[in-house]
Scaffold this motif. Sequence first.
Motif, PDB file in Angstrom:
ATOM      1  N   LEU A 134       0.848  -1.195   0.000  1.00  0.00           N
ATOM      2  CA  LEU A 134       0.000   0.000   0.000  1.00  0.00           C
ATOM      3  C   LEU A 134       0.883   1.245   0.000  1.00  0.00           C
ATOM      4  O   LEU A 134       1.917   1.282   0.677  1.00  0.00           O
ATOM      5  CB  LEU A 134      -0.875   0.019   1.250  1.00  0.00           C
ATOM      6  CG  LEU A 134      -2.104  -0.891   1.224  1.00  0.00           C
ATOM      7  CD1 LEU A 134      -2.776  -0.875   2.592  1.00  0.00           C
ATOM      8  CD2 LEU A 134      -3.087  -0.472   0.129  1.00  0.00           C
ATOM      9  N   LYS A 135       0.487   2.232  -0.773  1.00  0.00           N
ATOM     10  CA  LYS A 135       1.228   3.504  -0.834  1.00  0.00           C
ATOM     11  C   LYS A 135       0.630   4.458   0.208  1.00  0.00           C
ATOM     12  O   LYS A 135      -0.592   4.632   0.227  1.00  0.00           O
ATOM     13  CB  LYS A 135       1.063   4.098  -2.243  1.00  0.00           C
ATOM     14  CG  LYS A 135       1.672   5.456  -2.417  1.00  0.00           C
ATOM     15  CD  LYS A 135       1.413   6.003  -3.809  1.00  0.00           C
ATOM     16  CE  LYS A 135       0.052   6.660  -3.970  1.00  0.00           C
ATOM     17  NZ  LYS A 135      -0.221   7.780  -3.062  1.00  0.00           N
ATOM     18  N   PRO A 136       1.476   5.059   1.068  1.00  0.00           N
ATOM     19  CA  PRO A 136       0.924   6.058   1.999  1.00  0.00           C
ATOM     20  C   PRO A 136       0.250   7.179   1.205  1.00  0.00           C
ATOM     21  O   PRO A 136       0.742   7.559   0.135  1.00  0.00           O
ATOM     22  CB  PRO A 136       2.161   6.603   2.730  1.00  0.00           C
ATOM     23  CG  PRO A 136       3.235   5.595   2.517  1.00  0.00           C
ATOM     24  CD  PRO A 136       2.937   4.917   1.221  1.00  0.00           C
ATOM     25  N   SER A 137      -0.862   7.739   1.732  1.00  0.00           N
ATOM     26  CA  SER A 137      -1.601   8.723   0.934  1.00  0.00           C
ATOM     27  C   SER A 137      -0.774   9.989   0.687  1.00  0.00           C
ATOM     28  O   SER A 137      -0.932  10.657  -0.324  1.00  0.00           O
ATOM     29  CB  SER A 137      -2.933   9.054   1.599  1.00  0.00           C
ATOM     30  OG  SER A 137      -2.680   9.512   2.891  1.00  0.00           O
ATOM     31  N   ARG A 138       0.153  10.305   1.612  1.00  0.00           N
ATOM     32  CA  ARG A 138       0.955  11.524   1.428  1.00  0.00           C
ATOM     33  C   ARG A 138       2.095  11.333   0.423  1.00  0.00           C
ATOM     34  O   ARG A 138       2.748  12.283   0.025  1.00  0.00           O
ATOM     35  CB  ARG A 138       1.522  12.002   2.772  1.00  0.00           C
ATOM     36  CG  ARG A 138       0.477  12.646   3.647  1.00  0.00           C
ATOM     37  CD  ARG A 138       1.064  13.391   4.840  1.00  0.00           C
ATOM     38  NE  ARG A 138       2.046  12.599   5.566  1.00  0.00           N
ATOM     39  CZ  ARG A 138       3.325  12.927   5.659  1.00  0.00           C
ATOM     40  NH1 ARG A 138       3.781  14.011   5.077  1.00  0.00           N
ATOM     41  NH2 ARG A 138       4.150  12.181   6.356  1.00  0.00           N
ATOM     42  N   MET A 139       2.356  10.080   0.057  1.00  0.00           N
ATOM     43  CA  MET A 139       3.427   9.800  -0.922  1.00  0.00           C
ATOM     44  C   MET A 139       2.804   9.902  -2.314  1.00  0.00           C
ATOM     45  O   MET A 139       1.786   9.259  -2.596  1.00  0.00           O
ATOM     46  CB  MET A 139       3.953   8.378  -0.678  1.00  0.00           C
ATOM     47  CG  MET A 139       5.154   7.975  -1.513  1.00  0.00           C
ATOM     48  SD  MET A 139       5.502   6.195  -1.307  1.00  0.00           S
ATOM     49  CE  MET A 139       6.495   6.155   0.144  1.00  0.00           C
ATOM     50  N   SER A 140       3.399  10.747  -3.200  1.00  0.00           N
ATOM     51  CA  SER A 140       2.821  10.875  -4.538  1.00  0.00           C
ATOM     52  C   SER A 140       3.130   9.606  -5.347  1.00  0.00           C
ATOM     53  O   SER A 140       4.034   8.837  -5.002  1.00  0.00           O
ATOM     54  CB  SER A 140       3.410  12.096  -5.250  1.00  0.00           C
ATOM     55  OG  SER A 140       4.768  11.837  -5.572  1.00  0.00           O
ATOM     56  N   TYR A 141       2.367   9.423  -6.440  1.00  0.00           N
ATOM     57  CA  TYR A 141       2.658   8.275  -7.314  1.00  0.00           C
ATOM     58  C   TYR A 141       4.087   8.373  -7.858  1.00  0.00           C
ATOM     59  O   TYR A 141       4.783   7.372  -8.000  1.00  0.00           O
ATOM     60  CB  TYR A 141       1.669   8.227  -8.479  1.00  0.00           C
ATOM     61  CG  TYR A 141       0.269   7.784  -8.088  1.00  0.00           C
ATOM     62  CD1 TYR A 141       0.047   6.524  -7.547  1.00  0.00           C
ATOM     63  CD2 TYR A 141      -0.838   8.614  -8.282  1.00  0.00           C
ATOM     64  CE1 TYR A 141      -1.234   6.105  -7.192  1.00  0.00           C
ATOM     65  CE2 TYR A 141      -2.120   8.212  -7.937  1.00  0.00           C
ATOM     66  CZ  TYR A 141      -2.310   6.946  -7.397  1.00  0.00           C
ATOM     67  OH  TYR A 141      -3.571   6.534  -7.050  1.00  0.00           O
ATOM     68  N   VAL A 142       4.520   9.593  -8.168  1.00  0.00           N
ATOM     69  CA  VAL A 142       5.876   9.791  -8.725  1.00  0.00           C
ATOM     70  C   VAL A 142       6.931   9.368  -7.698  1.00  0.00           C
ATOM     71  O   VAL A 142       7.869   8.614  -8.006  1.00  0.00           O
ATOM     72  CB  VAL A 142       6.055  11.262  -9.160  1.00  0.00           C
ATOM     73  CG1 VAL A 142       7.513  11.569  -9.460  1.00  0.00           C
ATOM     74  CG2 VAL A 142       5.195  11.552 -10.391  1.00  0.00           C
TER      75      VAL A 142
ATOM     76  N   GLU B 221       6.870   8.454   5.886  1.00  0.00           N
ATOM     77  CA  GLU B 221       5.848   9.091   6.733  1.00  0.00           C
ATOM     78  C   GLU B 221       6.481   9.897   7.858  1.00  0.00           C
ATOM     79  O   GLU B 221       5.921  10.896   8.309  1.00  0.00           O
ATOM     80  CB  GLU B 221       4.908   8.029   7.302  1.00  0.00           C
ATOM     81  CG  GLU B 221       4.209   7.239   6.205  1.00  0.00           C
ATOM     82  CD  GLU B 221       2.711   7.216   6.341  1.00  0.00           C
ATOM     83  OE1 GLU B 221       2.105   8.287   6.132  1.00  0.00           O
ATOM     84  OE2 GLU B 221       2.169   6.140   6.643  1.00  0.00           O
ATOM     85  N   ALA B 222       7.667   9.465   8.295  1.00  0.00           N
ATOM     86  CA  ALA B 222       8.362  10.193   9.369  1.00  0.00           C
ATOM     87  C   ALA B 222       9.164  11.362   8.803  1.00  0.00           C
ATOM     88  O   ALA B 222       9.889  12.044   9.543  1.00  0.00           O
ATOM     89  CB  ALA B 222       9.282   9.245  10.119  1.00  0.00           C
ATOM     90  N   GLY B 223       9.096  11.576   7.486  1.00  0.00           N
ATOM     91  CA  GLY B 223       9.815  12.690   6.858  1.00  0.00           C
ATOM     92  C   GLY B 223      11.314  12.458   6.783  1.00  0.00           C
ATOM     93  O   GLY B 223      12.104  13.391   6.656  1.00  0.00           O
ATOM     94  N   LYS B 224      11.730  11.176   6.854  1.00  0.00           N
ATOM     95  CA  LYS B 224      13.176  10.898   6.886  1.00  0.00           C
ATOM     96  C   LYS B 224      13.733  10.535   5.523  1.00  0.00           C
ATOM     97  O   LYS B 224      14.938  10.352   5.376  1.00  0.00           O
ATOM     98  CB  LYS B 224      13.447   9.746   7.867  1.00  0.00           C
ATOM     99  CG  LYS B 224      13.195  10.139   9.298  1.00  0.00           C
ATOM    100  CD  LYS B 224      13.480   9.000  10.241  1.00  0.00           C
ATOM    101  CE  LYS B 224      13.328   9.465  11.685  1.00  0.00           C
ATOM    102  NZ  LYS B 224      13.266   8.349  12.609  1.00  0.00           N
ATOM    103  N   ILE B 225      12.885  10.382   4.528  1.00  0.00           N
ATOM    104  CA  ILE B 225      13.365   9.992   3.206  1.00  0.00           C
ATOM    105  C   ILE B 225      12.524  10.680   2.135  1.00  0.00           C
ATOM    106  O   ILE B 225      11.325  10.910   2.341  1.00  0.00           O
ATOM    107  CB  ILE B 225      13.306   8.450   3.050  1.00  0.00           C
ATOM    108  CG1 ILE B 225      14.329   7.985   2.032  1.00  0.00           C
ATOM    109  CG2 ILE B 225      11.953   7.922   2.660  1.00  0.00           C
ATOM    110  CD1 ILE B 225      15.371   7.138   2.624  1.00  0.00           C
TER     111      ILE B 225
END
Length: 333
Positions: A129-137, A296-300
């Motif tokens: 599953l892709k996190p919702s905040r992660m864009s498809y790109v 999600e933790a903003g680390k990558i």
Amino acid sequence: MNKDTRFNVNLLNNLKAIVYTEYGGPEVLQFKEVEKPLPKDDEVLVRVHAVSINDWDWGLLHGDFINRILNGISKPKRKILGSDIAGRIEVIGKNVTRFKVGDEVYGDLSGQWGGFAEYVCASEKALALKPSRMSYVDAAAIPQAAMLAVQGLIDKGKIREGQTLLINGAGGGVGSYGIQIAKLYGVEVTGVDNTGKLDLMRSLGFDHVIDYTREDFTKNGKQYDLILDVKTNRSVFDYLRALNPNGTYATVGGSLARLLQILLIGPMVSLFSKKKLLIVALKTNKDLEYMNELFEAGKIKSVIHGPFPLYELPQAMKIFGKGEHRGKVVVTM
Ligand SMILES: NC(=O)c1ccc[n+]([C@@H]2O[C@H](COP(=O)([O-])OP(=O)(O)OC[C@H]3O[C@@H](n4cnc5c(N)ncnc54)[C@H](OP(=O)(O)O)[C@@H]3O)[C@@H](O)[C@H]2O)c1
């Protein structure tokens, strides 16, 4: 049924894709309409929104010896390349348990391929599953490159705080995730790539950069606790010289002859020294959940070249082949 309706029904069953029917350079890639595939019982049909280009696509396109064994000796059996996809599930097979229609997913479809298209069938095992905040790109860039970085640095390399690390071939996909993962461990990182990529590498956090067109990192007298190599193109003795007495060299890819040398000589080296020479065999999709956590933790973050529209994929492939890309080349549809 009037003419217009028939036309629309036909369009619903077709999709746009980049197809190849003979081995060659990017010029053999054709933008075409093909029939929409149907998922098997354990597969899902994904509406692809983004796909990234990998070194393996380049090898399969050109049909070198190993890739002809995989995909047809005289001409390609699977005619649509593309493994690292991100998209939305449209249909699920009757045995699929992990996903439902509408889920946003991503993953590496290596072995099945087909991602250079608007729709692709994928085994549910190949997707997360892709996190919702992660864009498809961002998601399409991750699978192969980030898995190689994680498995090279953490699983094989056993990266530890306080170490010195060198990443060779640092300005591409593996390097751009590798530096971010390495920094989570508090290591001092040197990156090697060509002149044009050094500024990007500095901005990603490399402490030191080496331009391989001007300096050979195996001959400058410096030694490292860990080397992650994307381009293995030197003799094992060069790499041994660049390692500290307890150092580990882990390669994810490069010249076949050089990799064979590591396979043969690596075990012997371990008999009379504490240095290790290791080859990373990609475990596809193994660490996607870990990447989700880091994202999600903003680390990558993903470093994107593009994105390019699907019809420009041959052009994007040319850029990739010339090594002009920075980070991951991504195509959207
Ligand atoms: N182990 C496995 O199971 C497995 C599975 C899939 C893929 N792979 C391998 O994983 C690697 C993919 O890495 P990637 O996605 O990061 O590739 P990439 O995006 O092409 O990056 C490679 C970088 O290396 C640079 N480079 C070229 N020649 C170099 C040299 N002599 N010294 C230092 N840097 C050099 C390139 O820049 P320029 O060319 O512009 O100089 C480029 O920036 C490939 O080797 C592939 O074969 C392994």
